[in-house]
Design a protein around this motif. Structure first.
Motif, mmCIF file in Angstrom:
data_model
loop_
_atom_site.group_PDB
_atom_site.id
_atom_site.type_symbol
_atom_site.label_atom_id
_atom_site.label_comp_id
_atom_site.label_asym_id
_atom_site.label_seq_id
_atom_site.Cartn_x
_atom_site.Cartn_y
_atom_site.Cartn_z
ATOM 1 N N GLU A 60 0.828 -1.206 0.000
ATOM 2 C CA GLU A 60 0.000 0.000 0.000
ATOM 3 C C GLU A 60 0.865 1.260 0.000
ATOM 4 O O GLU A 60 0.582 2.225 -0.703
ATOM 5 C CB GLU A 60 -0.940 0.013 1.210
ATOM 6 N N TYR A 61 1.928 1.238 0.789
ATOM 7 C CA TYR A 61 2.844 2.383 0.848
ATOM 8 C C TYR A 61 3.506 2.621 -0.502
ATOM 9 O O TYR A 61 3.584 3.760 -0.968
ATOM 10 C CB TYR A 61 3.903 2.131 1.924
ATOM 11 N N ARG A 62 3.985 1.536 -1.130
ATOM 12 C CA ARG A 62 4.638 1.684 -2.433
ATOM 13 C C ARG A 62 3.650 2.188 -3.480
ATOM 14 O O ARG A 62 4.004 3.029 -4.303
ATOM 15 C CB ARG A 62 5.246 0.358 -2.879
ATOM 16 N N LEU A 63 2.427 1.692 -3.452
ATOM 17 C CA LEU A 63 1.435 2.141 -4.422
ATOM 18 C C LEU A 63 1.079 3.596 -4.193
ATOM 19 O O LEU A 63 0.966 4.375 -5.144
ATOM 20 C CB LEU A 63 0.184 1.264 -4.347
ATOM 21 N N ASP A 64 0.930 3.995 -2.934
ATOM 22 C CA ASP A 64 0.600 5.389 -2.626
ATOM 23 C C ASP A 64 1.725 6.347 -3.000
ATOM 24 O O ASP A 64 1.479 7.533 -3.230
ATOM 25 C CB ASP A 64 0.258 5.551 -1.147
ATOM 26 N N SER A 65 2.951 5.847 -3.084
ATOM 27 C CA SER A 65 4.068 6.722 -3.452
ATOM 28 C C SER A 65 3.980 7.179 -4.906
ATOM 29 O O SER A 65 4.602 8.170 -5.281
ATOM 30 C CB SER A 65 5.404 6.021 -3.199
ATOM 31 N N SER A 70 -1.674 13.125 -4.313
ATOM 32 C CA SER A 70 -2.380 12.574 -3.143
ATOM 33 C C SER A 70 -3.896 12.744 -3.195
ATOM 34 O O SER A 70 -4.534 13.000 -2.186
ATOM 35 C CB SER A 70 -1.841 13.204 -1.856
ATOM 36 N N ASP A 71 -4.463 12.554 -4.390
ATOM 37 C CA ASP A 71 -5.916 12.665 -4.511
ATOM 38 C C ASP A 71 -6.613 11.304 -4.519
ATOM 39 O O ASP A 71 -7.825 11.226 -4.577
ATOM 40 C CB ASP A 71 -6.300 13.458 -5.762
ATOM 41 N N GLY A 72 -5.832 10.215 -4.451
ATOM 42 C CA GLY A 72 -6.422 8.886 -4.420
ATOM 43 C C GLY A 72 -6.686 8.308 -5.796
ATOM 44 O O GLY A 72 -7.167 7.188 -5.910
ATOM 45 N N PHE A 73 -6.397 9.064 -6.840
ATOM 46 C CA PHE A 73 -6.582 8.605 -8.215
ATOM 47 C C PHE A 73 -5.257 8.713 -8.958
ATOM 48 O O PHE A 73 -4.437 9.570 -8.658
ATOM 49 C CB PHE A 73 -7.629 9.463 -8.943
ATOM 50 N N PHE A 74 -5.085 7.855 -9.957
ATOM 51 C CA PHE A 74 -3.866 7.892 -10.757
ATOM 52 C C PHE A 74 -4.194 8.495 -12.113
ATOM 53 O O PHE A 74 -4.984 7.958 -12.872
ATOM 54 C CB PHE A 74 -3.281 6.484 -10.915
#
Length: 129
Positions: A60-65, A70-74
């Motif tokens: 989860e940490y790696r994906l959030d990086s 930081s809007d929760g969307f890619f």
């Protein structure tokens, strides 16, 4: 790499077993082997689940990086091959979902092995007296 993680897990389980055995003998003297086996089973099971939980947090940490704003969307520039790799690892979590059941099986097999070693050790110890 996978073999290295298996070897690390088995080594840590052996350390847990040794700590359980030495701690029980130090504080309680000779303890019934089945009690040590049950304590060892619970310890290895908790250790197994903690390892799975830590791996989940790491993914989860790696994906959030990769979520730069930081809007929760890619969005456009956030979509990279490495992000796709970690997204796939997070989404395909069947192994982590069934970890509590798999952990029971591995812990049981390890506890049976531990009990056999304890019985063999007590047999050798009695034979040398």
């Amino acid at each position: 790499l996978f073999l290295m993680y298996i070897l690390l897990f088995v080594s840590l389980c052996l350390l847990v077993s040794l700590a359980v055995y030495l701690g029980a003998n130090k504080y309680y003297g000779d303890v019934i082997p089945i009690k040590l086996t049950i304590i060892n089973f619970i310890s290895v099971y908790i250790f197994f689940l903690l390892g799975v939980y830590c791996y989940e947090i790491y993914l989860e940490y790696r994906l959030d990086s990769f979520d730069l704003n930081s809007d929760g969307f890619f969005t456009g520039e956030e979509n990279t091959p490495e992000k796709e790799k970690y997204m796939s690892l997070v989404i395909n979590d069947t192994g982590r979902t069934f970890a509590p059941f798999t952990g029971l099986v591995y812990s049981f097999l390890y506890a049976v092995f531990f009990l056999c070693v304890l019985k063999l050790y007590s047999f050798i110890k009695k034979g040398s007296k």
